[in-house]
Design an enzyme around this catalytic site. Structure first.
Site, PDB file in Angstrom:
ATOM      1  N   SER A 136      -9.727   1.270   2.487  1.00 45.77           N
ATOM      2  CA  SER A 136      -8.942   2.329   1.557  1.00 45.77           C
ATOM      3  C   SER A 136      -7.663   1.512   1.054  1.00 45.77           C
ATOM      4  O   SER A 136      -7.180   1.935   0.259  1.00 45.77           O
ATOM      5  CB  SER A 136      -8.276   3.164   2.690  1.00 45.77           C
ATOM      6  N   LYS A 190       0.694  -1.218  -0.022  1.00 48.10           N
ATOM      7  CA  LYS A 190       0.002   0.020   0.079  1.00 48.10           C
ATOM      8  C   LYS A 190       0.956   1.154  -0.008  1.00 48.10           C
ATOM      9  O   LYS A 190       2.051   1.284   0.779  1.00 48.10           O
ATOM     10  CB  LYS A 190      -0.950   0.058   1.217  1.00 48.10           C
ATOM     11  N   SER A 213      -9.873  -0.898   6.587  1.00 42.94           N
ATOM     12  CA  SER A 213      -9.425  -0.505   5.590  1.00 42.94           C
ATOM     13  C   SER A 213      -8.476  -1.822   4.836  1.00 42.94           C
ATOM     14  O   SER A 213      -8.185  -1.934   3.657  1.00 42.94           O
ATOM     15  CB  SER A 213      -8.242   0.550   5.512  1.00 42.94           C
TER      16      SER A 213
END
Ligand SMILES: [Zn+2]
Lengths: 98, 491, 478
Positions: free
Chosen positions: B156, B81, B180
């Site tokens: 996310s 990420k 997330s």
């Protein structure tokens, strides 16, 4: 209650924006106020909970005294300065104060 | 060589690479080709690392041929990420603010992956500063759901989950502040683990809400998820909140099948916001497990009802402070205009560097911490957190695991909730309780409805990730998902 | 103390760096940031790079405990750190990690005190541990500079903040207080006052129950008395003109030596304090505090008593000597070398300060070894030099750094001790001053004139008591 329906006024939105250093235009303020109030109204829900005598959970587990030894590492400044947008020599340039 | 090697379970691939049945070079090349071919449609990646990844693969193959011992992730393409620092690679956090920010150091998890010979193949898309549930709030454009590119992948960590679902990576790291990892894992039908708070070092993870978030693994199956978790967990002196114990080892726990599991099913997670397709799918899997002889019982965690507002108050408060450092001086977006004073410059940099959602959360967090409102919002929310934690403590006296839906709804269309933040926040209703209580939680694919994924969430007591893997494996074994119906979910 | 000056109330907020630490408060960057090229003494933590996390320095905790304990503070057994949120270009994260006494927080310690010489207790409300910001410089002045240059080398250095109650009653009280405080910190070996910027002070002062004026940015302890004196005079002069003092924050300009108004109305700053959860709570057990107390270096108060016992200093002299750790260490070295340590004390505590004052230097900058003081003290105590000669030697020694014995030999300053020589001199003076001899015979007070002449003649090398005896003898036979 000091705030029955809409907690924040436009004046307060502008004040918050100053505190948070976010430039907002007049239109932004109006829009932002609508959004914030919608969410703050939702947050009001927590008033229902009786938290008398309850202590807050700032740290979820009971770790204490996490300490490191006072041993210097050699600084690693070279890569750090590469992200600086404005420099003068090795100084990081900031705007004027006044 | 055929793209079919990408379809082999990753926990097997790692063995096959080590015993030279598959070369890391082939696996990495196939992955890079796959990225090149489909990522323009998915947008899972912000940065793809091509040459260095291939070089590393060749080097590893050579070492393996020479009989040298290699790490536990040797040769696997791993997506990270873009809010987790990898040295000398851009770390944008999906924000214009950090569009040109190059990480000057490795996050502890990145160090660990490199030490285990994992190959960091790219940095994945996310909602700006991890604030969102749909990966639409990225300065670099939305990520699309590999099952249906008109739908959001969740968020996310949407880029990480999408990269796994679409075979653009073998393993991925996400971060989970209020869901997330589990949200995109559920929406993309992959496995995503949010570890216990303190199980994985946060050093190098750009903070959104530091008292709630953890880095965690995402993979296509439970055993592969466990391999990555195996390598990243453990104490780190650079993160004061990381638990000072020996790292847990999970790779071998699948040898023995689980016999006894006391399963609790708390009502509050099946409220009116939960779509009936989701209901059906979760109960379906619970009943299947029951038939195998695992007893379940309905239970209640009454304070969980207040988890969502409490979570958002804490998260936004912390975010307003964590994101204060972005003023354009040391790094980040700078208007570079002369003759403005520092105050104006900071305000302009932050106005233009941050997107709408981030600005809004900073404003709210500034409000909930400000004089006169602190007690009413922040302090109150932290007290509710205590009560929620107590609810979980009580439940885990009785149950080994709690089983609930990961997401209350099916993946929704891009843009559908873009102008209604509150309805987007509601998507986190089932995931935030675990963050408030600090407990581990995993999302496992449990079915499709009209071709759209549904995930089941399992929660366990602190530092009992082993229970999640065992239970998750059991669930996984009893669910079949037809990947052929997805747009980009089969190779 | 006049009744008017008693109407003055002064409170101080003192910031001291823990200069003996080897690293910063929350990262392993070295603490010796001075003289380094800008932004070379930094790491991701202290420059606030995204993703970096703070970890508390163990020694900072030990030192802070030592400080708190020696200032009679009540040390908190359980504490957490807080973030103080405000934007400023010298802030690497735009919040400062500090401590706070609300919202479930406590300072490091509360309710300490320091006793002044006359026994008055100066209450210390709280002490806390926090990080220093970066350093900003300008082209010219803050007003005129179109750009600002930030150097983060200092960012993250460990500071302790000590806040007094408004118990100080005059600028000289403030000086005495700060002298005592710095001597304690120096005796603990946690602070080197000589390092530029190692201490800073804000002061608040109100006159006759008037409005409180805050003076910010006093960059050394020496400046504090000056700034307060200026401000006291300014407030008194306003009062005498019937103008009321307004509540405001003023800035101490140490070049022009005046205070300047910063802002009239102290606007309510909203720092949005809340817990720093990247750090875990600190608990200090009684055992830990006992251990720290047990290992604590000797404090000025204890040293003062020991000096009286060990070196036979008077209490007054001992107190002056321990006021400054360098002086105390220096005097102890000299005293150990001397057979007359009491004389050493007098030389260093009584004779030295006026000289230093006059030349505007401190002991450190003089090139005189402690052994020189010991030698001179020995010469005095053995009666080898008269007090008057001793003074000559003393001044010469301080100016040139020569050994007292050498000066003595070169100048021929030995005491004239054989009575034949003294008699000859007396005879000569009697012969040269017949009028004075006549006067002295009538009026004994006039003897002093003759004695003065004798001293002049011998450059003070005769013992005055012997000279007096001889003069009286000679007068009586005339
Ligand atoms: Zn540092």
């Amino acid at each position: 209650m000091k705030t029955p329906k809409h907690p924040i006024s436009e004046k307060e939105v502008s004040h918050l924006a100053e505190l948070a250093r976010l430039e907002l235009s007049g239109k932004d303020v109006t829009e932002m106020r609508l959004h914030l109030n919608k969410i703050l109204d939702y947050f009001k829900m927590i008033d229902e909970v009786d938290t008398e005598g309850i202590s807050p959970t700032y740290h979820v587990f009971d770790l204490v005294n996490v300490l490191r030894d006072d041993t210097p590492h050699s600084p690693e400044s070279k890569d750090l300065l590469e992200n600086v947008p404005k420099k003068k020599g090795r100084y990081i340039k900031a705007p004027r104060m006044i | 060589m055929t793209a079919r090697i990408l379809d082999i379970p990753v926990w097997e691939v790692v063995k096959k690479i080590a015993n030279q049945e598959i070369s890391s070079e082939d696996y990495i090349s196939e992955t890079l080709e796959r990225i090149q071919k489909i990522d323009p449609k998915i947008n899972a990646y912000i940065t793809v690392i091509k040459e260095a990844s291939l070089d590393k693969a060749l080097e590893l193959d050579k070492q393996i041929r020479q009989g040298k011992t290699v790490g536990r992730l040797a040769g696997l393409p791993i997506a990270i990420k873009d809010s987790i620092c990898v040295k000398n690679i851009k770390n944008t956090c999906g924000s214009r603010m950090l569009e040109n920010f190059v990480a000057p150091y490795n996050a502890t998890v990145a160090d660990k992956i490199i030490r285990e010979d994992g190959i960091i193949i790219g940095k994945t898309n996310l909602d700006e500063f991890a604030m969102g549930t749909s990966t639409e709030h990225s300065y670099f454009g939305a990520t699309r759901n590999p099952w249906d590119s008109s739908k959001v992948p969740g968020g996310s960590s949407g880029g990480s989950a999408a990269s796994i679902a679409s075979f653009e990576a073998a393993l991925a790291l996400g971060s989970d502040t209020g869901g997330s990892i589990r949200s995109p894992a559920s929406f993309c039908s992959v496995v995503g683990l949010k570890p216990t708070y303190g199980a994985v070092s946060r050093y190098g993870l750009v903070s959104y809400s530091n008292s709630l978030e953890q880095i965690g693994p995402i993979a296509r199956d439970v055993r592969s998820t466990a391999i990555l978790m195996d390598c990243i967990n453990g104490h780190d002196i650079r993160d004061s909140t990381s638990k000072n114990t020996v790292p847990q080892r999970f790779a071998d726990i699948f040898k023995n099948t689980v016999k006894n599991l006391k399963i609790g099913v708390p009502n509050e997670f099946f409220g009116e916001g939960v779509q009936k397709e989701v209901h059906k799918s979760i109960w379906n899997v619970i009943h299947k497990i029951e038939k195998l002889g695992f007893h379940y019982e309905k239970t209640t965690l009454p304070l969980v009802k207040y988890a969502l507002p409490a979570y958002y108050i804490i998260a936004m408060s912390e975010a307003s402070s964590n994101l204060a450092r972005y003023d354009g001086l040391r790094y980040g977006f700078n208007v570079l205009k002369n003759n403005l004073n520092w105050n104006t410059t900071f305000s302009k940099n932050r106005r233009n560097g941050f997107g709408d959602e981030v600005r809004q959360r900073i404003m709210l967090g500034t409000y909930t911490l400000s004089a006169g409102y602190f007690d009413q919002y922040y302090l109150k929310a932290q007290k509710i957190r205590t009560l929620i934690k107590q609810d979980f403590d009580r439940a885990f006296k009785k149950f080994d695991i709690l089983v609930v839906p990961s997401m209350p709804i099916l993946p929704f269309a891009l843009g559908e909730k873009l102008n209604d933040p509150l309805s987007l926040y509601m998507c986190d209703i089932n995931t935030v309780p675990a963050n408030l209580a600090g407990i581990p939680s995993i999302s496992i694919p449990c079915g499709l409805s009209s071709g759209l994924p549904i995930g089941v969430q399992i929660m366990a007591p602190p530092f009992r990730e082993d229970l999640l893997f065992k239970a998750g494996y059991l669930f996984e074994e009893n669910v079949t998902i037809d990947k052929s119906v997805g747009e980009f979910t089969n190779v | 103390m006049s009744s008017e000056s008693k109407k003055i109330k002064i409170g101080l907020e003192v910031h001291c760096q823990l200069t003996s630490l080897k690293t910063k408060l929350f990262c392993n960057s070295p603490s010796d940031y001075r003289e380094k090229p800008p932004n070379t003494n930094i790491c991701p933590v202290c420059i606030g790079t995204p993703g970096s996390l703070p970890v508390l320095n163990r020694n900072a905790l030990n030192y802070a405990t030592m400080v708190a304990s020696s200032l009679n503070f009540e040390i908190m057994s359980h504490m957490i750190f807080f973030r103080k949120n405000y934007f400023y270009p010298d802030m690497s994260k735009n919040f400062q990690i500090t401590q706070y006494d609300r919202a479930g927080g406590v300072p490091f310690a509360i309710n300490g005190y320091i006793l002044l010489n006359d026994g008055r207790k100066i209450r210390l409300g709280r002490m806390q541990l926090e990080e220093d910001p970066a350093k900003i410089s300008y082209d010219g002045t803050i007003e005129s500079s179109s750009e600002t240059y930030v150097d983060y080398n200092r960012a993250g250095i460990a500071l302790i903040e000590i806040v007094t109650e408004p118990d100080l009653e005059s600028p000289s009280d403030a000086r005495e207080f700060l002298n005592k405080l710095s001597s304690i910190l120096e005796h603990l070996n946690v602070l080197d006052l000589g390092l530029e910027g190692s201490v800073r002070c804000d002061a608040n002062i109100s006159h006759r129950g008037g409005k409180r004026v805050e003076i910010k940015n006093i960059s050394s302890f020496k400046e504090v008395e000056r700034a307060l004196n200026f401000e006291m005079t300014r407030q008194k002069s306003l009062a005498s003109k019937g103008i009321s003092v307004s509540q405001e924050t003023r800035h101490w300009d140490d070049v022009r030596r005046i205070t300047i108004s910063l802002r009239l109305k102290e606007e309510e700053q909203d720092y949005r304090y809340f817990p720093e959860t990247d750090l875990v709570p600190v608990t200090l057990s009684e055992t830990f505090i006992e251990k720290i107390n047990h290992d604590m270096p000797e404090l000025p108060k204890e040293r003062e008593i020991r000096f009286q016992q060990e070196y036979n200093h008077s209490s007054e002299i001992a107190r002056v000597l321990v006021k400054d750790k360098y002086l105390a260490d220096y005097s102890e070295k000299a005293a150990k070398e001397s057979i007359a340590p009491r004389e050493v004390g007098i030389l260093l505590a009584v004779n030295l300060p006026p000289f230093l004052n006059e030349i505007g230097k401190d002991l450190k900058s003089l090139d005189v070894a402690p052994e020189h003081f010991a030698e001179l003290a020995d010469m005095i105590s053995k009666g080898e030099v008269s007090r008057r000669s001793a003074k000559t030697i003393f001044l010469e020694m301080l100016k040139t750094g020569q050994k007292p014995r050498n000066i003595f030999d070169k100048k021929g300053l030995d005491v004239i001790s054989d009575s034949k020589s003294i008699e000859d001199i007396v005879t000569k003076i009697f012969k040269d001053n017949p009028e004075a001899v006549k006067d002295a015979a009538k009026d004994t007070k006039a003897i002093n004139f003759l004695l003065g002449k004798i001293m002049q003649e011998t450059q003070g090398r005769v013992d005055p008591s012997i000279a007096t005896k001889l003069v009286k003898q000679k007068l009586s036979v005339q």
